[in-house]
Design a protein around this motif. Structure first.
Motif, PDB file in Angstrom:
ATOM      1  N   UNK A  37       0.782  -1.233   0.000  1.00  0.00           N
ATOM      2  CA  UNK A  37       0.000   0.000   0.000  1.00  0.00           C
ATOM      3  C   UNK A  37       0.812   1.281   0.000  1.00  0.00           C
ATOM      4  N   UNK A  38       2.049   1.239   0.543  1.00  0.00           N
ATOM      5  CA  UNK A  38       2.741   2.529   0.658  1.00  0.00           C
ATOM      6  C   UNK A  38       4.253   2.448   0.497  1.00  0.00           C
ATOM      7  N   UNK A  39       4.848   1.305   0.763  1.00  0.00           N
ATOM      8  CA  UNK A  39       6.299   1.120   0.656  1.00  0.00           C
ATOM      9  C   UNK A  39       7.105   1.899   1.687  1.00  0.00           C
ATOM     10  N   UNK A  40       6.455   2.505   2.666  1.00  0.00           N
ATOM     11  CA  UNK A  40       7.227   3.268   3.657  1.00  0.00           C
ATOM     12  C   UNK A  40       6.920   2.825   5.092  1.00  0.00           C
ATOM     13  N   UNK A  42       4.078   2.683   6.567  1.00  0.00           N
ATOM     14  CA  UNK A  42       3.073   3.534   7.198  1.00  0.00           C
ATOM     15  C   UNK A  42       1.643   3.021   7.107  1.00  0.00           C
TER      16      UNK A  42
ATOM     17  N   UNK B   1      11.567   4.913  -3.902  1.00  0.00           N
ATOM     18  CA  UNK B   1      10.639   4.489  -2.839  1.00  0.00           C
ATOM     19  C   UNK B   1      10.632   2.966  -2.724  1.00  0.00           C
TER      20      UNK B   1
ATOM     21  N   UNK C 292       2.745   5.165  -3.908  1.00  0.00           N
ATOM     22  CA  UNK C 292       1.972   6.078  -3.061  1.00  0.00           C
ATOM     23  C   UNK C 292       2.193   7.538  -3.447  1.00  0.00           C
ATOM     24  N   UNK C 293       3.419   7.889  -3.772  1.00  0.00           N
ATOM     25  CA  UNK C 293       3.696   9.271  -4.167  1.00  0.00           C
ATOM     26  C   UNK C 293       2.890   9.636  -5.413  1.00  0.00           C
ATOM     27  N   UNK C 698       4.769  13.651   0.253  1.00  0.00           N
ATOM     28  CA  UNK C 698       4.664  12.684  -0.830  1.00  0.00           C
ATOM     29  C   UNK C 698       4.478  11.256  -0.376  1.00  0.00           C
ATOM     30  N   UNK C 699       4.326  11.037   0.916  1.00  0.00           N
ATOM     31  CA  UNK C 699       4.112   9.668   1.387  1.00  0.00           C
ATOM     32  C   UNK C 699       3.266   9.718   2.655  1.00  0.00           C
TER      33      UNK C 699
END
Lengths: 160, 288, 776
Positions: A37-40, A42, B1, C292-293, C698-699
């Motif tokens: 969903x986000x790759x970070x 979060x 990313x 996501x960005x 951006x995230x």
């Protein structure tokens, strides 16, 4: 490099790149029950249990799985033989789009293993890393409470 | 990313601390430690070709000893939150609970927080206020570094190729108290401002010693020395705290970020400091 | 209130399990990116780093030289067909102002070139190697500036046009203009005892479905283009992609699998055109997914809007006039720029009985990321300004806000001139309100909230507490424009296949539609197998938007099921010898007088295998001539930290009249999700840009959406009414409640500390500044 680990109870030995993250590796090996969903780290859609502890697999190197026991939602149950949490999620209407659901249920599983009758605050804390845009979290929280009550009742019966 | 680093050539899993230190020392800038993974797996400089995973070294123990609280560097923040005991356990748990979501705290480690050197690392702020000792292992042996050093230097400059193994939070003495406050809209987010305070009171509740540290706004924790000076000798009453907060607002120069503007962070640094000191005083009085 | 033809409901009105829920809860591979064909290749886009620029040249040689890079497409390589990305009825009420790829970029994040490679990581590397030379142009970001003479012209291409006859002037950056005048506001103002006036700003934020946009396109063995895509509008995708690629509609099949949330952003055709183009060129499956960005910056967002409000009332509490002037920012393209603007008036103003109304709106192009459909669709922006204004009027008159709403809201049997004055791209449709449960919403909501009780611990150190309330309306489908259709066929085990064009994007519409069919046919919902949204296999439906599926497509399903029931009666009469008018439907069978039961299984077996064989199948379509509003009352308690400016919402009550809830649990889920989305938008979310128009957050680290830790206690109350034009009395429920949180917080904060929040989001910076002015 090779990593050996347990995945949903089975021993696995996978060839992975040293710079790969666990989410990529799981999905590339067909484990698309782990969502992206986000790759970070979060959103929590990619939650897996690592030795029973939920964490985001996107912010975990594949090498960190070495020697660990990884559980994805597929390790809990499926449509024909659902885990009590999956059953409750469906019954109370906590599944909407369902994209966050596997991750949420895994976080809930770890919570109930640690606190069989969690308070609402404990539930909120346990789900704090699992974002959901559909449900407003109300019904997922209800599903956890329902499951806790059921499991404890079952336990009460067997104990007696 | 999305951490995928094709330039990483080796992933090491040392089986002893010596092996880990040797690896760090051999590859130096080309090596990075994998502790919890939450920072490394997200962003990794191109120069890093070797990852050194410390999870097999048994560095994740949390123990209460006579010397104080011993916190293994590889203990994750959730574990610390649950296991931190003794007089300082409450404030440590409270600080840990403000870092990210549960999924982050299940992964991010104490050592990682101390080493990452990112503005949003909150743990060094509290550890500096508590004057914790940070054990750093190097090829020539282990060194105990005061966490106060985090208020003047970047972690990378303190650590070099050393590996953090443990933190020791000194035991509690009567009339001491500590507090931690983070100004945040969303629970667990990077704060607009963060502050940690430690105070010692005399029998009349006058502050005789104080450490006040700010965070969340620059790459390392910042000691608010001028505010400390203003607090010592006072009772931390509303007037003094208001004065201290306004002094911080005037002197402090935080960075702006996508969520909070600079002027707000400046103001909030004062509010966070005030609230951290209030907590510390309350604890010191309550512990009597 | 029962439906006269269905006095006792067995399936409808019950919270049956969502038909796809077990698979979803098990993480089954049901989303687009979950099953990737073996020979799949990956697309990623080169996005513009400039807010406004002309592309002078693109050098892709370095990217193309990389092992595994298959293609780089630029504006020179793709069909040049001007179109809109908005998936709306045809012709769309949105300007045709977009090319698949253009030689001009209009925001940071606009398409420049598409790269295809054999690996998902490799393609991202290759994107970085595409060199683009730009001539940077002046940019404009504020819609009020964009409308002034001399502003940079964003759409200077002569082909830009509106496909319907409405005001459109791209040379002035004017993407849409709307006016509705009822009575005489100047006379109304002269008549008023109290007048309030103020500017409101509703900001820009993003839908943030947890699954970003994703699409898989491949050529079938005969050269047709198959597109499996995360969309709310499969039939619009088929039509728009066909036009953009210049191929016949029959050459395209669009399949919608499970969707990981949409909320409006997937009512756009953003990936399918170019992924489809590449699939046909390369003759391989192409996966194109946003990260996501890209989702935050290069999909669609809420239209930001400035609203100037003037309104007046008489001392007795009756309303005199309202004057609403909106300036809306559509960003670089005009998607939904007209219809969101008109709904800003049409989904808000009819709520109260204003004798004099003026609504004027302009939509401006700017060089910011593009706005589009977003749950609430104008009702959110307008509702904020209107409900805060109502609160100000009530306070000025010294009338309790609940009582003030009661005195003035629209009721059953009443109409509003706005229904006729404001349509969606054409004139509206006059309508009388057939069902309105707003009084009951106010009663039950106020009671559950404890509106008449004082707030506990109103002052608590630096914390001040307050309460606020609002009332809301929306619509149900777009009258005389939207169409939904359904087919139903009988199997030999007495089960039915229900085929619908309607698009379940996680809302549960497959389940709700199955319940409607099951109710008509007297079978449990398990006997209705739903298949939805496949342009080759299911009948047409406009898609999931405008709060239409239950109300519109639900009626198509009801009609189809009733036709099927009649076919079943015909066969049962033949099999039993009992005339049709003596037959009665019972559980899974027809009661044929004293001849006993003719089961559906028997009918299915007979029609498929025994005699006069035929497939029993029925199809029905439905259009609507009105858009009955659901109504709602929201109540909230807030705590304001006067030192930090941070607002916490502590309690929230939403009482909703959505007619008959077909599935109460799913209806509650829509309400709860919309409320939390609205709270999150009001307090935390905002797309923020640097001075060059580049997105800063951006995230999900920096763009925060609400999680469990900040959740208030939420109480949902369904207030049943019966809408005679809806299936089993149902109206819509999906959008309305997102409109509540922003004004309810504004009103509650005023109650707590006496400051009026007019600019969203309600950041601590803004709150603190207002508190300082107030002397805190």
């Amino acid at each position: 490099m090779k990593i050996t680990f347990k995945l949903n109870g089975r021993d696995e030995e996978w060839e992975v790149e040293p710079g790969a993250n666990l989410l990529d590796v799981l999905r590339e090996n067909g484990h698309t029950e782990v969502k992206r969903g986000c790759d970070t780290g979060d959103c929590g859609a990619c939650t897996v249990l690592v030795d029973g502890v939920p964490r985001s697999s996107c912010t975990m190197m594949a090498g960190q799985a070495q020697g660990r026991e990884i559980t994805t939602i597929a390790g809990l149950g499926d449509a024909l033989d659902p885990h009590p949490l999956q059953q409750a999620w469906v019954e109370v209407g906590a599944v909407q789009c369902g994209f966050c659901t596997p991750g949420m249920i895994l976080s809930a599983k770890a919570l109930l293993d640690e606190a069989p009758m969690p308070t609402e605050d404990q539930i909120k804390d346990a789900l704090s890393g699992n974002l959901c845009r559909c449900t407003g979290y109300v019904k997922p929280i209800e599903a956890i409470k329902l499951t806790a009550t059921r499991l404890n009742n079952d336990k009460g019966v067997t104990d007696a | 990313m999305g951490g995928y680093f094709p330039w990483v050539k080796r992933y090491l899993r040392p089986q002893s601390l010596d092996e880990a230190i040797a690896a760090m020392n051999e590859f130096k800038d080309a090596a990075a430690v994998v502790a919890g993974g939450t920072s490394v797996a997200m962003r990794l400089p191109r120069r890093v070709e070797v990852l050194v995973d410390l999870q097999d070294l048994g560095l994740d123990k949390v123990q209460v000893t006579d010397a104080g609280l011993k916190l293994g560097a590889m203990a994750n923040l959730r574990k610390v939150e649950k296991a931190a005991a003794g007089a300082w356990g409450g404030v440590i748990a409270s600080a840990c609970s403000t870092v990210g979501s549960r999924l982050v705290r299940n992964a991010a480690t104490l050592g990682g927080e101390m080493a990452a050197g990112l503005p949003w690392c909150d743990i060094p702020v509290l550890m500096a206020a508590l004057d914790a000792r940070v054990s750093v292992s190097r090829p020539d042996g282990e060194e105990a570094v005061s966490a106060w050093q985090w208020t003047s230097q970047r972690p990378s400059d303190i650590l070099g190729s050393g590996v953090i193994t443990r933190l020791l939070v000194p035991g509690h003495v009567a009339n001491e108290g500590a507090g931690f406050y983070k100004v945040m809209r969303v629970q667990g987010e990077y704060g607009a401002a963060v502050a940690a305070a430690w105070v010692r009171l005399d029998e009349h509740d006058t502050i005789t010693a104080c450490r006040l540290v700010s965070g969340g706004v620059s790459p390392h924790a910042v000691a608010l020395n001028y505010a400390q000076d203003a607090l010592v000798g006072s009772k931390g009453d509303d007037t003094t705290l208001k004065y201290v907060a306004s002094m911080i607002e005037q002197r402090f120069k935080p960075a702006s970020d996508p969520r909070f503007d600079r002027a707000y962070r400046q103001k909030m640094t004062g509010v966070a400091a005030k609230r951290a000191v209030q907590q510390a005083i309350a604890m010191a009085k309550g512990g009597r | 209130m029962p439906d006269k033809d269905y006095p006792k409901l067995g399936v409808v009105g019950h919270s049956v399990k969502k038909v796809d829920a077990f698979g979803l809860a098990a993480g089954a591979p049901v989303f687009v990116a979950d099953e990737i064909p073996r020979d799949c290749v990956y697309m990623a886009m080169v996005f513009s780093p400039h807010a406004h620029a002309r592309i002078l040249g693109i050098d892709a040689s370095e990217a193309l030289a990389m092992d595994g890079v298959l293609a780089v497409y630029t504006h020179k390589d793709v069909p040049r067909v001007i179109h809109t990305t908005a998936g709306q009825g045809y012709p769309e009420p949105s300007p045709y102002d977009t090319y698949m790829l253009d030689d001009k970029v209009r925001f940071v994040g606009d398409r420049v070139a598409a790269v295809v490679a054999t690996d998902r990581h490799l393609v991202r590397e290759a994107v970085k190697r595409v060199k683009v030379e730009y001539e940077v142009l002046d940019a404009v970001f504020d819609p009020r500036e964009a409308l002034k003479p001399g502003a940079p012209v964003i759409h200077d291409e002569p082909q830009a046009r509106m496909p319907i006859p409405v005001t459109y002037d791209p040379k002035r950056n004017l993407a849409a203009h709307v006016e509705a005048i009822v009575g005489d506001v100047d006379a109304g103002e002269r008549d008023a005892d109290v007048v309030v006036e103020g500017y409101f700003y509703h900001h820009q934020y993003q839908h943030s479905p947890i699954e970003p946009h994703v699409c898989l396109a491949w050529p079938d063995p005969n050269g047709r283009l198959i597109i499996k895509t995360s969309t709310q509008v499969p039939f619009h995708v088929r039509r728009i992609v066909a036009a953009r690629l210049g191929i016949p509609i029959r050459q395209i099949r669009v399949i919608k699998p499970r969707i990981g949330g949409g909320f409006g952003t997937k009512q756009e055709v953003l990936l399918e055109d170019i992924a489809g183009f590449a699939a046909l060129q390369l003759k391989r499956p192409v996966l194109f997914e946003y990260n996501r960005t890209e989702e935050l910056r290069s999909s669609r967002t809420r239209h930001a809007m400035y609203i100037r409000m003037r309104a007046g009332a008489k001392q007795d509490g009756s309303l005199s006039f309202i004057d609403m002037h909106a300036v809306m920012n559509t960003g670089a393209y005009g998607s939904h720029g007209l219809t969101v603007l008109s709904n800003t008036g049409s989904k808000t103003l009819p709520l109260y009985r204003w004798p004099n109304i003026r609504f004027i709106g302009d939509t401006a192009y700017t060089n910011l990321p593009v706005a589009g459909a977003y749950r609430g669709y104008g009702g959110t922006q307008g509702g904020f300004a209107l409900e805060a204004t109502m609160d100000e009027l009530a306070r000025k008159l010294g009338i309790d806000p609940v009582k003030f709403r009661r005195m003035n809201h629209i009721r059953e049997g009443q109409t509003s001139p706005i229904f006729e004055a404001l349509g969606e791209g054409k004139a509206g449709v006059p309508q009388t309100v057939n069902s309105c449960g707003l009084d009951a919403c106010l009663d039950k909501g106020a009671d559950a909230f404890g509106w008449d009780r004082p707030i506990p611990k109103r002052v608590d150190g630096p914390i001040r507490r307050g309460k606020g309330m609002v009332t809301l309306m929306q619509g149900s489908a777009i009258p005389d424009i939207d169409m939904g259709a359904a087919s139903i066929k009988l199997n030999e085990d007495g089960s039915f296949n229900l085929l619908v064009g309607a698009t379940d994007l996680g809302t549960g519409s497959d389940t709700v539609l199955a319940q409607i069919a099951a109710e008509v046919l007297h079978v449990p919902v398990e006997k209705v197998i739903v298949y939805s949204s496949d342009t080759d296999l299911t009948p047409f439906d406009v898609g999931a938007y405008a709060s239409s599926t239950t109300y519109l497509s639900g009626m198509a399903v009801k009609k189809a099921a009733e036709k099927m029931r009649d076919r079943i009666f015909d066969v049962a009469a033949r099999l039993s010898g009992v005339p049709v008018d003596e037959l009665v439907l019972t559980d899974g069978a027809v009661q044929a007088g004293d001849k006993g039961l003719v089961t559906f299984e028997r009918i299915g077996l007979s029609t498929l295998y025994e005699k006069d064989q035929q497939q029993l199948i029925a199809t029905a379509s439905h259009i609507v001539h009105q858009s009955p509003p659901p109504f709602s009352a929201h109540f909230a308690q807030v705590a304001v930290d006067t030192e930090t400016g941070i607002i916490k919402v502590e309690r929230y009550v939403a009482a909703v009249d959505c007619g008959q809830a077909i599935n109460p649990a799913l209806a509650e889920g829509q309400i709860e999700g919309a409320v939390v989305n609205g709270l999150s938008a009001a307090l935390y979310e905002e797309l923020r840009y640097n001075e060059k128009g580049a997105l800063k957050n951006k995230d999900f680290d920096t763009y925060k959406i609400m999680g469990t830790m900040d959740l208030p206690r939420i109480r949902t109350i369904l207030v049943p009414t019966h809408e005679p034009t809806g299936p089993f009395g149902a109206k819509s429920v999906s959008e309305i409640c997102i409109n509540g949180p922003m004004p309810v917080i504004s009103n509650a904060v005023y109650d707590a500390v006496g400051i009026r929040l007019r600019e969203a989001p309600f950041t601590p910076e803004k709150v603190l500044a207002l508190l300082r002015d107030k002397g805190y």
